[in-house]
Design a protein around this motif. Structure first.
Motif, PDB file in Angstrom:
ATOM      1  N   LEU A  14       0.822  -1.211   0.000  1.00  0.00           N
ATOM      2  CA  LEU A  14       0.000   0.000   0.000  1.00  0.00           C
ATOM      3  C   LEU A  14       0.856   1.260   0.000  1.00  0.00           C
ATOM      4  O   LEU A  14       0.549   2.220  -0.718  1.00  0.00           O
ATOM      5  CB  LEU A  14      -0.959   0.015   1.198  1.00  0.00           C
ATOM      6  CG  LEU A  14      -1.891   1.220   1.159  1.00  0.00           C
ATOM      7  CD1 LEU A  14      -2.876   1.115   0.023  1.00  0.00           C
ATOM      8  CD2 LEU A  14      -2.615   1.406   2.456  1.00  0.00           C
ATOM      9  N   SER A  34      11.737   2.546   5.525  1.00  0.00           N
ATOM     10  CA  SER A  34      11.147   1.224   5.709  1.00  0.00           C
ATOM     11  C   SER A  34      12.020   0.417   6.672  1.00  0.00           C
ATOM     12  O   SER A  34      13.056   0.896   7.127  1.00  0.00           O
ATOM     13  CB  SER A  34      11.002   0.509   4.359  1.00  0.00           C
ATOM     14  OG  SER A  34       9.936  -0.417   4.411  1.00  0.00           O
ATOM     15  N   SER A  36      13.532  -2.402   5.864  1.00  0.00           N
ATOM     16  CA  SER A  36      14.725  -2.797   5.103  1.00  0.00           C
ATOM     17  C   SER A  36      15.090  -1.699   4.114  1.00  0.00           C
ATOM     18  O   SER A  36      14.225  -1.025   3.558  1.00  0.00           O
ATOM     19  CB  SER A  36      14.444  -4.092   4.334  1.00  0.00           C
ATOM     20  OG  SER A  36      13.542  -3.834   3.281  1.00  0.00           O
ATOM     21  N   SER A  39      13.578  -2.174   0.469  1.00  0.00           N
ATOM     22  CA  SER A  39      12.237  -1.642   0.173  1.00  0.00           C
ATOM     23  C   SER A  39      12.277  -0.128   0.037  1.00  0.00           C
ATOM     24  O   SER A  39      11.629   0.445  -0.844  1.00  0.00           O
ATOM     25  CB  SER A  39      11.249  -1.990   1.279  1.00  0.00           C
ATOM     26  OG  SER A  39      11.130  -3.358   1.426  1.00  0.00           O
ATOM     27  N   ASP A  72      -0.124  -3.460  10.389  1.00  0.00           N
ATOM     28  CA  ASP A  72      -0.918  -2.868  11.475  1.00  0.00           C
ATOM     29  C   ASP A  72      -0.209  -2.955  12.828  1.00  0.00           C
ATOM     30  O   ASP A  72      -0.203  -2.003  13.603  1.00  0.00           O
ATOM     31  CB  ASP A  72      -2.276  -3.592  11.600  1.00  0.00           C
ATOM     32  CG  ASP A  72      -3.235  -3.195  10.495  1.00  0.00           C
ATOM     33  OD1 ASP A  72      -2.839  -2.404   9.616  1.00  0.00           O
ATOM     34  OD2 ASP A  72      -4.376  -3.693  10.506  1.00  0.00           O
ATOM     35  N   PHE A 125      -5.171  -4.317  -2.369  1.00  0.00           N
ATOM     36  CA  PHE A 125      -3.925  -4.036  -3.091  1.00  0.00           C
ATOM     37  C   PHE A 125      -3.067  -5.292  -2.972  1.00  0.00           C
ATOM     38  O   PHE A 125      -2.503  -5.558  -1.912  1.00  0.00           O
ATOM     39  CB  PHE A 125      -3.191  -2.845  -2.469  1.00  0.00           C
ATOM     40  CG  PHE A 125      -3.967  -1.556  -2.520  1.00  0.00           C
ATOM     41  CD1 PHE A 125      -3.733  -0.611  -3.510  1.00  0.00           C
ATOM     42  CD2 PHE A 125      -4.947  -1.284  -1.572  1.00  0.00           C
ATOM     43  CE1 PHE A 125      -4.456   0.570  -3.559  1.00  0.00           C
ATOM     44  CE2 PHE A 125      -5.681  -0.105  -1.610  1.00  0.00           C
ATOM     45  CZ  PHE A 125      -5.436   0.823  -2.603  1.00  0.00           C
TER      46      PHE A 125
HETATM   47  N1  NAP Z   1      -2.788  -4.348   1.056  1.00  0.00           N
HETATM   48  C1  NAP Z   1      -4.053  -3.960   1.129  1.00  0.00           C
HETATM   49  O1  NAP Z   1      -4.912  -4.416   0.344  1.00  0.00           O
HETATM   50  C2  NAP Z   1      -4.472  -2.913   2.136  1.00  0.00           C
HETATM   51  C3  NAP Z   1      -5.758  -2.350   1.984  1.00  0.00           C
HETATM   52  C4  NAP Z   1      -6.168  -1.389   2.898  1.00  0.00           C
HETATM   53  C5  NAP Z   1      -5.334  -1.010   3.937  1.00  0.00           C
HETATM   54  N2  NAP Z   1      -4.101  -1.603   4.072  1.00  0.00           N
HETATM   55  C6  NAP Z   1      -3.276  -1.162   5.207  1.00  0.00           C
HETATM   56  O2  NAP Z   1      -2.035  -0.681   4.712  1.00  0.00           O
HETATM   57  C7  NAP Z   1      -1.009  -0.945   5.659  1.00  0.00           C
HETATM   58  C8  NAP Z   1       0.125  -1.689   4.962  1.00  0.00           C
HETATM   59  O3  NAP Z   1      -0.368  -2.902   4.453  1.00  0.00           O
HETATM   60  P1  NAP Z   1       0.372  -3.656   3.246  1.00  0.00           P
HETATM   61  O4  NAP Z   1      -0.583  -4.663   2.724  1.00  0.00           O
HETATM   62  O5  NAP Z   1       0.980  -2.650   2.333  1.00  0.00           O
HETATM   63  O6  NAP Z   1       1.510  -4.413   4.037  1.00  0.00           O
HETATM   64  P2  NAP Z   1       2.921  -4.953   3.504  1.00  0.00           P
HETATM   65  O7  NAP Z   1       2.904  -5.109   2.022  1.00  0.00           O
HETATM   66  O8  NAP Z   1       3.275  -6.104   4.352  1.00  0.00           O
HETATM   67  O9  NAP Z   1       3.907  -3.745   3.824  1.00  0.00           O
HETATM   68  C9  NAP Z   1       4.247  -3.357   5.099  1.00  0.00           C
HETATM   69  C10 NAP Z   1       5.597  -2.690   5.003  1.00  0.00           C
HETATM   70  O10 NAP Z   1       5.876  -2.165   6.297  1.00  0.00           O
HETATM   71  C11 NAP Z   1       7.237  -2.259   6.513  1.00  0.00           C
HETATM   72  N3  NAP Z   1       7.486  -2.378   7.954  1.00  0.00           N
HETATM   73  C12 NAP Z   1       7.065  -3.367   8.805  1.00  0.00           C
HETATM   74  N4  NAP Z   1       7.489  -3.099  10.055  1.00  0.00           N
HETATM   75  C13 NAP Z   1       8.159  -1.913   9.979  1.00  0.00           C
HETATM   76  C14 NAP Z   1       8.826  -1.126  10.922  1.00  0.00           C
HETATM   77  N5  NAP Z   1       8.906  -1.487  12.222  1.00  0.00           N
HETATM   78  N6  NAP Z   1       9.421   0.020  10.509  1.00  0.00           N
HETATM   79  C15 NAP Z   1       9.338   0.420   9.218  1.00  0.00           C
HETATM   80  N7  NAP Z   1       8.730  -0.313   8.261  1.00  0.00           N
HETATM   81  C16 NAP Z   1       8.136  -1.457   8.647  1.00  0.00           C
HETATM   82  C17 NAP Z   1       7.734  -3.491   5.774  1.00  0.00           C
HETATM   83  O11 NAP Z   1       8.988  -3.091   5.334  1.00  0.00           O
HETATM   84  P3  NAP Z   1      10.144  -3.972   4.639  1.00  0.00           P
HETATM   85  O12 NAP Z   1       9.627  -4.323   3.292  1.00  0.00           O
HETATM   86  O13 NAP Z   1      11.221  -2.956   4.594  1.00  0.00           O
HETATM   87  O14 NAP Z   1      10.392  -5.139   5.519  1.00  0.00           O
HETATM   88  C18 NAP Z   1       6.719  -3.662   4.639  1.00  0.00           C
HETATM   89  O15 NAP Z   1       7.240  -3.286   3.402  1.00  0.00           O
HETATM   90  C19 NAP Z   1      -1.654  -1.731   6.805  1.00  0.00           C
HETATM   91  O16 NAP Z   1      -2.001  -0.842   7.834  1.00  0.00           O
HETATM   92  C20 NAP Z   1      -2.917  -2.298   6.165  1.00  0.00           C
HETATM   93  O17 NAP Z   1      -3.946  -2.515   7.099  1.00  0.00           O
HETATM   94  C21 NAP Z   1      -3.668  -2.533   3.199  1.00  0.00           C
END
Ligand code: NAP
Length: 291
Positions: A14, A34, A36, A39, A72, A125
């Motif tokens: 996202l 991020s 890493s 990313s 989250d 997404f």
């Molecule tokens: N995907 C969807 O369909 C969707 C829809 C609506 C809302 N959301 C919301 O969007 C948010 C992200 O979701 P996502 O699906 O994009 O998740 P995701 O693809 O797993 O991405 C999360 C990212 O956060 C980074 N991260 C994790 N812990 C961290 C930390 N301590 N410090 C800095 N970066 C950190 C990770 O970084 P690295 O890659 O560097 O490890 C990862 O790239 C969530 O709140 C979710 O509820 C998602």
């Protein structure tokens, strides 16, 4: 009027999609951070910024808007770490995109003079799709402090989406509804594909056969609503058909039987609400489905 600058913390699915769209819409990029470096670099290249890193407060300190798009479970901690390191500028707007949590998890930013809000897109997404605006026409629920709401509403409109206010204490249930409609639909279709597989029908044939059926059903739900959109053996009270399903599943797909029966049981209530099933038919079906 010039647009506010933004930083992304959490360069996943996202964060990358949102960052890319804001960049295309002319929002100045303050930086990206991020967990890493890989990313952060990947998104930094796309957004043409060299202000990238793995220490968020170094990246966010000059941003007008900070999006915390980590998983989250990391949002609250990440926000707290940035706040304690004075990484939010005075009056900055901090937003997260979680569906279930409210802006309360950003209270640490509030204590340091920032405004907090949540901005949840009702969209799935599933990976990088450059060139596609998955925000177009969708609903984004917003909640939080007035200045954060103003910014969130402007961004939502700029991305071609519509906003809706959601109460902070209603977010978990509202998000559970979205999970059922989107994620559990995937699980449901996984079950349908598995039943077809047990019947010797390939995944490709399943797509061909089931997709028009699903689209027809969605169309009926949209035009006729629930419960009227319900068709099929339970709506008709065809007990023998359901008995046949159960008998064959017992033999060829026993692992799917529990879920089949509990969904069937819930469907009996929908059929009763539609008025197409008699109470006697419902009782017979319930005996079969609860056996
Ligand atoms: N995907 C969807 O369909 C969707 C829809 C609506 C809302 N959301 C919301 O969007 C948010 C992200 O979701 P996502 O699906 O994009 O998740 P995701 O693809 O797993 O991405 C999360 C990212 O956060 C980074 N991260 C994790 N812990 C961290 C930390 N301590 N410090 C800095 N970066 C950190 C990770 O970084 P690295 O890659 O560097 O490890 C990862 O790239 C969530 O709140 C979710 O509820 C998602």
């Amino acid at each position: 009027m010039s647009k506010p600058s933004f930083a992304i913390v959490g360069c996943g699915t996202l964060g990358a999609a949102l960052g890319r769209l804001l960049f295309q819409k002319g929002y100045p990029v303050a930086g990206v951070a991020s967990r890493s470096m890989e990313s952060a670099k990947r998104l930094g290249n796309i957004l043409e910024t060299e202000n990238i890193g793995t220490t968020p407060h170094n990246i966010t300190k000059n941003a007008d808007i900070v999006f915390i798009t980590t998983s989250d479970s990391a949002i609250e901690e990440v926000c707290k770490a940035i706040a304690l390191a004075r990484g939010f500028k005075d009056g900055a707007v901090v937003l997260h995109c979680s569906g279930a949590a409210s802006s309360k998890i950003l209270d640490s930013a509030r204590s340091f003079g920032a405004y907090a809000g949540s901005m949840h897109p009702l969209q799935s997404f599933a990976g990088a799709r450059p060139g596609v605006n998955l925000f177009e026409g969708i609903l984004v629920s917003v909640e939080g402090d007035a200045p954060a709401l103003d910014i969130a509403r402007t961004i939502v409109a700029d991305l071609g989406a519509n906003h809706a206010r959601v109460k902070a204490d209603a977010k978990a249930l509202y998000h559970a509804a979205a999970v059922v409609a989107s994620n559990y639909l995937v699980t449901l279709l996984d079950m349908a594909f598995s039943l077809n597989k047990a019947a010797g029908i390939s995944a490709e044939e399943s797509v061909l056969g089931l997709f028009p059926l699903i689209q027809g059903t969605l169309g009926n739900i949209k035009t006729q609503g629930i419960p009227d959109a319900l068709t099929g053996p339970i709506a008709r009270g065809d007990v023998t058909t359901i008995a046949r399903h159960i008998a064959d599943m017992q033999e060829k797909a026993p692992a799917l039987l529990t879920l089949y029966k509990s969904l069937g049981r819930a469907t009996v209530d929908v059929a009763l609400a539609k008025g197409s099933l008699t109470q006697a038919g419902a009782d017979e079906l319930i005996r079969l489905l609860e056996a």
